[in-house]
Design an enzyme around this catalytic site. Structure first.
Site, PDB file in Angstrom:
ATOM      1  N   GLU A  23      24.637   3.887  -8.154  1.00  0.00           N
ATOM      2  CA  GLU A  23      23.841   2.782  -9.100  1.00  0.00           C
ATOM      3  C   GLU A  23      22.700   3.405  -9.452  1.00  0.00           C
ATOM      4  O   GLU A  23      21.568   2.451  -9.406  1.00  0.00           O
ATOM      5  CB  GLU A  23      23.957   1.496  -8.564  1.00  0.00           C
ATOM      6  CG  GLU A  23      25.582   1.067  -8.329  1.00  0.00           C
ATOM      7  CD  GLU A  23      25.786  -0.387  -8.070  1.00  0.00           C
ATOM      8  OE1 GLU A  23      24.679  -0.999  -7.811  1.00  0.00           O
ATOM      9  OE2 GLU A  23      26.974  -0.836  -8.110  1.00  0.00           O
TER      10      GLU A  23
ATOM     11  N   GLU B  98      33.307   2.605  -5.719  1.00  0.00           N
ATOM     12  CA  GLU B  98      32.989   0.995  -5.086  1.00  0.00           C
ATOM     13  C   GLU B  98      33.678   0.186  -5.934  1.00  0.00           C
ATOM     14  O   GLU B  98      33.726   0.027  -7.175  1.00  0.00           O
ATOM     15  CB  GLU B  98      31.380   0.769  -5.203  1.00  0.00           C
ATOM     16  CG  GLU B  98      31.118  -0.702  -4.703  1.00  0.00           C
ATOM     17  CD  GLU B  98      29.343  -0.697  -4.557  1.00  0.00           C
ATOM     18  OE1 GLU B  98      28.773   0.218  -4.090  1.00  0.00           O
ATOM     19  OE2 GLU B  98      29.052  -1.880  -5.100  1.00  0.00           O
TER      20      GLU B  98
END
Length: 808
Positions: A427, A503
């Protein structure tokens, strides 16, 4: 090209065990000593602590690995914040005095730290030999120039600075929290992480093993060096060998040797059958053995295919993985091999076959276990690049250290057969900045130079074609963080690309708590789903009807992954609850709700959904408990891989059901009445499974259930002991919260206590803890003397229990 072939690799074994005598030269050519015992520690900061003459007799004496933060008190005012676990940081010092025999003169002496959180500085005999900001990386220093021998003592001092906080979005721990090693070699030796093993040609009849070995000559003159290599099977039998021609290595120089070794009828590594080999390299200098170095490896082929997903050894396989942070619950960040092994055993039990090391280089012990137990690892490097996520995080050190840290990670981990994917970031904020293009290319180039055999990904929480990391062209796999609604359009959105769910899910659950109706999805914090205020007791429903807004329930994502072959697999957020990042609640919550398994290691109900889908062994699990107010209509769920399940209440059938379409559970709405709920499952081949849940009365006694009654007398082994609160008939009491007090007799200590409650403020290092929803946990660590250890548990008004452990 529709597919990239990425083949073999495996584990660089850091410390070599005792070796037999060869050519009259004993195993002393290389020794590696665990250097963890007998350190002094103080949670203070004085510059004088580095001085060898400093009197540290009043310091606390302890054995590493050590995490001082886990010993502190929870407080929302701690600088780490609740995101970092609400535990204290600070500055601590470690010191150790040690002697070296005169016979070690002329040898090279190294100290290796597997991980220190964080900003560590090391002194030997008052000389500063290095600083390492990264709290997760392994690093080594050469002590040789500064050492004393014989009767003279050496003093090593380590300053650990975790005072600038917040520096992590989850619980980091503080201190020398991984193992430390003292290694001795001849000046002519295999360099640190100096072997690299690949297999580019594999068939059922033969595998061609390519062994590259980097040898370092740290003497002052040139040496003639010959390398011989043997490959041993899991039984230790030599099955292949090779010997190099002599090569001159100049003083202070390094040289790389390449040997091709054929292994006939190779035993292929897989998740079901993780077969391992050992390559043993012997270095001869002027005819004298100067080093022996072992590397464990595995032989396997794998492909990420655009349309067929993931293939291991030419067979399709879904990656059914989980993400996990590095903490071990109440043990904190201090690494313990048995605690890691227990976590992996629990995950294997539900059919999990993959681990993502979110979001940092893992402990070497984790990869060793994954090699032996059969897990597909995504080895991740960074949680941020140059742009920060917290004020004092790694972005401060990026420019100076990221290349070194990434290089060391790849060199250390590239021989592990369990490592299938490199992740260069999680991220990353540069996704939305044009600088992400250049940085991604730089990182990928470093990885490919060191290991071109594995694909690279980055966990993108904006997985779109305009994403700058994707646009860089650096990724072999497009990593999706969530965005499950875009899974089925992947082939159209990303032409010629391959998918991995880096994820997924982010479901929320509190073990043993149930919000009905079970078919009402609660996505925090959207008011239209009536969860903006949450539950007053800071709980989340365990029916798999509660999730974070960016994610999904467990069933929602698995249905998509299951039915689309091109979706190679996923890493679920998370396998275990972890300290820090409490979601959806803030203080007094101090740990996460995301885990399939709670912080104490007790499975939540969703564990059994995956078990019913990911394993073939017949299973049946019904829930919730059967203690409700009269008149309540209870949603009863069953997870099962049986052909049908029939439910009975007090002997009366409530109907038989079978999963249809994409059903992942069966359900009945049942008006509560006290008694017994019985589920009977029938498999396709006629096998009968039964599970019953009974209404419990008041708590009457405790029950201790150790995961192992025989443990090693090594000062490190653990027995995890579940405490159940039972009624007079031995039925678990689902809402029991009794305070349980523990005591130990014999050579063992209480290493930690926990109950899995995300809001508990009780100390993990106490000798008591309240049960949570009928359970709690006590962990006993062995001493170093063989014999018996008795652990006892008591609670006011209840009959206690005791269990005897054997230390062997």
């Amino acid at each position: 090209m529709n597919k990239l072939r990425f083949v073999l690799m495996m584990t660089g074994l850091f410390c070599l065990m005792t070796l037999p005598k060869i050519d009259g030269k004993a195993e002393e050519v290389r020794s590696c000593e665990n250097f963890c015992n007998g350190w002094g520690f103080i949670l203070q900061d004085k510059n004088q602590f580095k001085d060898p003459s400093w009197n540290d007799q009043s310091w606390r004496l302890l054995n590493l690995p050590h995490d001082w933060s886990i010993e502190g008190a929870f407080d929302e005012k701690n600088p780490a914040t609740t995101g970092g676990g609400a535990l204290p940081g600070g500055v601590g010092w470690y010191r150790k005095a040690f002697s070296l025999p005169v016979s070690d003169r002329g040898r090279k002496i190294f100290i290796r730290f597997d991980g220190v959180y964080r900003n560590s500085e090391v002194w030997i005999n008052g000389k500063n030999i290095g600083k390492r900001p990264n709290g997760y990386i392994t690093f080594q220093y050469d002590l040789t120039p500064y050492l004393k021998y014989g009767a003279n003592k050496n003093v090593i001092a380590v300053r650990v600075d975790n005072s600038d906080q917040p520096n992590s979005r989850w619980y980091s721990g503080s201190g020398i929290y991984r193992n430390v090693w003292l290694e001795k070699t001849d000046p002519v030796h295999v360099d640190l992480w100096g072997t690299y093993i690949t297999t580019l040609t594999v068939s059922s009849s033969k595998a061609k093993v390519i062994l590259k070995t980097t040898v370092k000559n740290e003497s002052t003159s040139a040496r003639s060096v010959v390398l011989s290599a043997v490959v041993r099977d899991r039984g230790g039998k030599i099955i292949a060998k090779s010997e190099s021609t002599p090569s001159q290595i100049g003083g202070g120089k390094i040289s790389q040797f390449e040997q091709n070794i054929d292994v006939k009828n190779p035993d292929l590594w897989s998740v079901e059958h993780p077969a391992l080999y050992v390559a043993e390299v012997t270095v001869r200098t002027q005819g004298v053995v100067t080093d022996r170095y072992k590397t464990t490896f595995g032989i396997r082929t794998f492909v990420f295919d655009r349309e067929r997903g993931f293939l291991l050894n030419e067979k399709s396989l879904k990656i059914n993985g989980v993400c996990d942070h590095h903490d071990l619950g109440c043990l904190g960040a201090a690494i313990n091999t048995r605690a890691l092994q227990r976590q992996l055993e629990l995950l294997k039990g539900m059919g999990c076959n993959g681990i993502r090391t979110s979001h940092n280089p893992p402990a070497p012990e984790l990869l060793d276990l994954c090699d032996r137990m059969g897990f597909i690892v995504m080895d991740e490097a960074f949680d941020m690049w140059k742009k920060s996520k917290t004020k004092y995080d790694y972005h401060l050190y990026w420019d100076q250290w990221h290349q070194r840290d990434l290089t060391d990670q790849i060199l250390r981990d590239r021989n592990h057969p369990s490592v299938f994917i490199w992740s260069i970031g999680n991220e990353i904020l540069e996704q939305w900045d044009s600088t992400g293009v250049a940085i991604a290319r730089e990182l990928a180039s470093t990885v490919k130079q060191l290991d071109p055999t594995r694909p690279i990904t980055s966990a993108l929480n904006d997985p779109k074609p305009y994403n700058n990391i994707y646009k860089s062209g650096a990724l072999d796999l497009v990593g999706f963080n969530y965005h499950q609604k875009d899974f089925e359009s992947f082939l159209q959105t990303f032409p010629e690309q391959k998918f991995i769910g880096t994820e997924t899910v982010s479901a929320l659950a509190t073990r043993g708590h149930y919000d009905m109706p079970s078919d009402s999805i609660r996505r925090w914090p959207f008011p239209e789903n009536n969860f903006i205020t949450g539950n007053k007791d800071n709980t989340c429903s365990a029916y798999d009807n509660c999730s974070a807004p960016w994610g999904s329930t467990h069933e929602e994502t698995w249905k998509l992954i299951k039915k689309n072959p091109y979706l190679a697999g996923q890493y679920i957020w998370t396998g275990f609850d972890y300290l820090g990042e409490p979601t959806p609640y803030g203080w007094p919550a101090r740990s996460s709700y995301f885990g399939i398994i709670d912080l104490a290691g007790f499975p939540k109900d969703c564990y059994y959904m995956y078990q019913s889908e990911w394993t073939s062994t017949p299973m049946l699990h019904i829930f919730p408990h059967w203690n409700w107010k009269p008149g309540t209509v209870v949603d009863v769920w069953a997870y099962s891989n049986c052909a049908s399940v029939e439910l009975f209440l007090n002997g009366k059938s409530l109907g038989t059901k079978s999963k249809e379409g994409d059903d992942l559970h069966l359900s009945w709405r049942v008006p509560f009445e006290q008694g017994t709920l019985l589920a009977v499952g029938k498999t396709v081949d006629g096998k009968i499974l039964r599970q019953e849940i009974r209404t419990a009365g008041e708590p009457v006694r405790l029950e201790l259930v150790p995961d192992r009654k025989i443990i090693h007398a090594d000062g490190k082994d653990l027995s995890f002991i579940t405490v159940n609160v039972l009624d007079k008939d031995g039925i678990p009491v689902p809402n029991a919260s009794n305070n349980v007090i523990f005591s130990v007799q014999g050579d063992g200590v209480i290493a930690g206590v926990d109950n899995g409650c995300e809001t508990s403020q009780e100390s993990f290092r106490g000798h008591s803890i309240h049960a949570f929803n009928g359970k709690c946990l006590v962990i006993v660590r062995s001493g170093e003397h063989k014999g018996k250890v008795v652990i006892s548990a008591s609670a006011s008004g209840l009959k206690g229990d005791a269990q005897q452990l054997s230390l062997k």
